[in-house]
Design a protein around this motif. Structure first.
Motif, short mmCIF file in Angstrom:
data_model
loop_
_atom_site.label_atom_id
_atom_site.label_comp_id
_atom_site.label_asym_id
_atom_site.label_seq_id
_atom_site.Cartn_x
_atom_site.Cartn_y
_atom_site.Cartn_z
N SER A 48 0.85 -1.19 0.00
CA SER A 48 0.00 0.00 0.00
C SER A 48 0.88 1.24 0.00
O SER A 48 2.08 1.17 0.25
CB SER A 48 -0.93 0.02 1.22
N MET A 49 0.23 2.37 -0.31
CA MET A 49 0.91 3.66 -0.24
C MET A 49 -0.02 4.64 0.46
O MET A 49 -1.21 4.67 0.18
CB MET A 49 1.23 4.18 -1.64
N GLU A 50 0.54 5.39 1.37
CA GLU A 50 -0.23 6.41 2.07
C GLU A 50 0.32 7.78 1.70
O GLU A 50 1.53 8.01 1.80
CB GLU A 50 -0.16 6.20 3.58
N LEU A 51 -0.56 8.66 1.25
CA LEU A 51 -0.15 10.00 0.85
C LEU A 51 -0.72 11.02 1.81
O LEU A 51 -1.90 10.97 2.16
CB LEU A 51 -0.64 10.32 -0.57
N GLU A 52 0.15 11.95 2.23
CA GLU A 52 -0.24 13.03 3.12
C GLU A 52 0.06 14.35 2.43
O GLU A 52 0.90 14.41 1.52
CB GLU A 52 0.53 12.94 4.44
N HIS A 53 -0.61 15.41 2.87
CA HIS A 53 -0.34 16.74 2.33
C HIS A 53 -0.64 17.79 3.38
O HIS A 53 -1.16 17.48 4.45
CB HIS A 53 -1.16 16.98 1.06
N TYR A 54 -0.29 19.02 3.06
CA TYR A 54 -0.56 20.15 3.94
C TYR A 54 -1.73 20.90 3.32
O TYR A 54 -1.55 21.64 2.35
CB TYR A 54 0.68 21.03 4.01
N PRO A 55 -2.96 20.72 3.84
CA PRO A 55 -4.14 21.36 3.24
C PRO A 55 -3.96 22.87 3.11
O PRO A 55 -3.44 23.53 3.99
CB PRO A 55 -5.26 21.01 4.22
N GLY A 56 -4.41 23.38 2.00
CA GLY A 56 -4.28 24.80 1.70
C GLY A 56 -2.99 25.11 0.98
O GLY A 56 -2.99 25.66 -0.11
N MET A 57 -1.86 24.73 1.56
CA MET A 57 -0.57 24.95 0.91
C MET A 57 -0.44 24.11 -0.35
O MET A 57 0.06 24.58 -1.38
CB MET A 57 0.57 24.61 1.87
N THR A 58 -0.90 22.88 -0.30
CA THR A 58 -0.80 21.99 -1.45
C THR A 58 -1.59 22.54 -2.63
O THR A 58 -1.08 22.63 -3.75
CB THR A 58 -1.30 20.58 -1.09
N GLU A 59 -2.83 22.91 -2.40
CA GLU A 59 -3.67 23.44 -3.48
C GLU A 59 -3.08 24.72 -4.06
O GLU A 59 -3.07 24.91 -5.28
CB GLU A 59 -5.10 23.70 -2.98
N LYS A 60 -2.58 25.59 -3.19
CA LYS A 60 -1.97 26.85 -3.65
C LYS A 60 -0.75 26.57 -4.52
O LYS A 60 -0.55 27.22 -5.55
CB LYS A 60 -1.59 27.70 -2.43
N SER A 61 0.06 25.62 -4.13
CA SER A 61 1.24 25.25 -4.90
C SER A 61 0.86 24.72 -6.28
O SER A 61 1.47 25.10 -7.29
CB SER A 61 2.03 24.18 -4.12
N ILE A 62 -0.16 23.87 -6.34
CA ILE A 62 -0.59 23.31 -7.63
C ILE A 62 -1.22 24.39 -8.50
O ILE A 62 -0.99 24.42 -9.72
CB ILE A 62 -1.54 22.11 -7.40
#
Length: 155
Positions: A48-62
């Motif tokens: 399996s793979m588990e993905l984490e992100h920093y909400p808000g920062m991730t969307e802004k970066s993309i």
């Protein structure tokens, strides 16, 4: 529909493309990329793979990556979906879909966005292998793919 979605739920490629190009008669090309979880990485089995992100920062970066791609390649529409949470082999991880007037710009725009996602987007990936959990770093090949876009700008 937003240009960027970071979500746990799966996505439907056909639906996303239909919405992206709906009503835009300028569109002559649609290019998509769908990334999936593989059952092996660096020679090891992956359960399996588990993905984490920093909400808000991730969307802004993309969003910033998309803005650059639209300006550089004359894209009409862009849709990026990146999944987070626990995923199994064969699950879809990411969708990049772009529209433009011509195929060359669509191919390049899609690849440009994906290269940035693989190298710079703030996601953290942890794989479960027979030897335990491990964090996944960006690959040298991903960094090289990204570097060519910077080199292209300097020419």
């Amino acid at each position: 529909m937003p240009r960027v979605s970071v979500q746990t739920e799966d996505f439907d490629l056909s639906k996303e493309v239909a919405v992206l190009r709906a009503g835009d008669a300028r569109v002559g090309a649609v290019c998509t990329f769908v990334g999936t979880v593989r059952d092996r990485n660096e020679g090891d089995a992956v359960a399996s793979m588990e993905l984490e992100h920093y909400p808000g920062m991730t969307e802004k970066s993309i969003e910033a990556i998309i803005d650059q791609a639209v300006a550089r390649f004359g894209l009409y529409g862009v849709r990026v979906i990146h999944r987070v949470g626990l995923l199994a082999p064969m699950d879809q991880i990411v969708l990049v879909a772009v529209t433009s007037a011509h195929r060359g710009m669509a191919y390049q725009g899609c690849e440009y966005i994906m290269d940035y996602l693989k190298s710079l987007a703030p996601f953290w990936k942890k794989e479960q292998t027979p030897d335990g959990a491990r964090w996944v770093d960006a690959r040298v090949s991903d960094e090289q793919a990204l570097a060519r876009w910077t080199a292209d700008k300097q020419d």
